[in-house]
Write an enzyme that holds these catalytic residues in place. Structure first.
Site, short mmCIF file in Angstrom:
data_model
loop_
_atom_site.label_atom_id
_atom_site.label_comp_id
_atom_site.label_asym_id
_atom_site.label_seq_id
_atom_site.Cartn_x
_atom_site.Cartn_y
_atom_site.Cartn_z
N LYS A 98 -12.26 0.43 40.39
CA LYS A 98 -13.28 0.66 40.00
C LYS A 98 -13.74 1.11 38.69
O LYS A 98 -12.84 1.42 37.96
CB LYS A 98 -14.77 1.18 40.84
CG LYS A 98 -14.57 0.90 42.53
CD LYS A 98 -14.81 -1.03 42.27
CE LYS A 98 -14.97 -0.88 44.19
NZ LYS A 98 -14.59 -2.46 44.22
N SER A 154 -13.64 -8.11 43.30
CA SER A 154 -14.72 -7.53 43.06
C SER A 154 -14.27 -6.77 41.46
O SER A 154 -15.74 -5.80 41.08
CB SER A 154 -14.74 -5.81 43.84
OG SER A 154 -13.15 -5.36 43.31
#
Length: 194
Positions: free
Chosen positions: A83, A44
């Site tokens: 993230k 990701s």
């Protein structure tokens, strides 16, 4: 060399070993209190981070825009995600069905566009990000004109393969484990993370 000189050198050696031990112990405690290790799982964050990269994150550091954070998702207590922070508390947001518009550059004097207004690209204020979110997240954000205090909007760098605020919603500050500062493995990519 006399016996007294020999004892004196021996005592100095003992004192130095004790001081060294205490320094190592102190540094270990500081490391455990301030730094949290993290292992990247998945793709990701490509190309910034790769699967199985090993990172250090600073606990209790204040996230800034575009910094990388590690956090614990609400529904998955034993997992940890990494993230990028895109939206900070106080950033302006509005909705058009399940599309979130995020703008951190708008002056306080500018009104936030109303929700469900179907604005065209030319009508959007400069610097506005357009992000499609799940319907559940859209329902959570309904009625907000700014990101609330102690909450953050995060995205993975590899948008097609990332579970982030588009599905998880805003991330609470108390779920943030730390701000990523350093990659310590693999050794050929060792260094600070920006």
């Amino acid at each position: 060399m006399s016996k007294q000189e020999s004892r004196s050198k021996k005592n100095i050696g003992i004192v130095l070993r004790r001081i060294s031990f205490l320094l190592v112990l102190l540094l270990s405690i500081i490391f455990l209190v301030k730094i949290k290790p993290h292992v990247v799982s998945g793709e990701s964050m490509l190309p910034t981070l790769r699967n199985k990269d090993r990172l250090f994150s600073m606990k209790n550091a204040e996230p800034t825009r575009y910094s990388l954070i590690t956090f614990q998702p609400r529904e998955k207590k034993y997992e940890s995600y990494v993230k990028r922070v895109i939206g900070l508390p106080g950033d302006r947001i509005w909705l058009d069905q399940n599309t979130v518009y995020l703008n951190f550059q708008m002056a306080e004097s500018n009104p936030t566009p109303p929700n469900e207004e179907h604005l065209s690209g030319v009508d959007l204020p400069d610097g506005t990000l357009k992000i499609r979110v799940s319907w559940e997240v859209a329902a959570q954000l309904e009625g907000l004109s700014t990101i609330p205090k102690d909450q953050f909007f995060v995205l993975g760098d590899n948008r097609r393969h990332s579970t982030d605020s588009r599905e998880l919603g805003l991330i609470d500050k108390n779920k943030i484990e730390g701000v990523v500062t350093f990659r310590y493995y693999p050794l050929n990519r060792l260094g600070l993370i920006k």
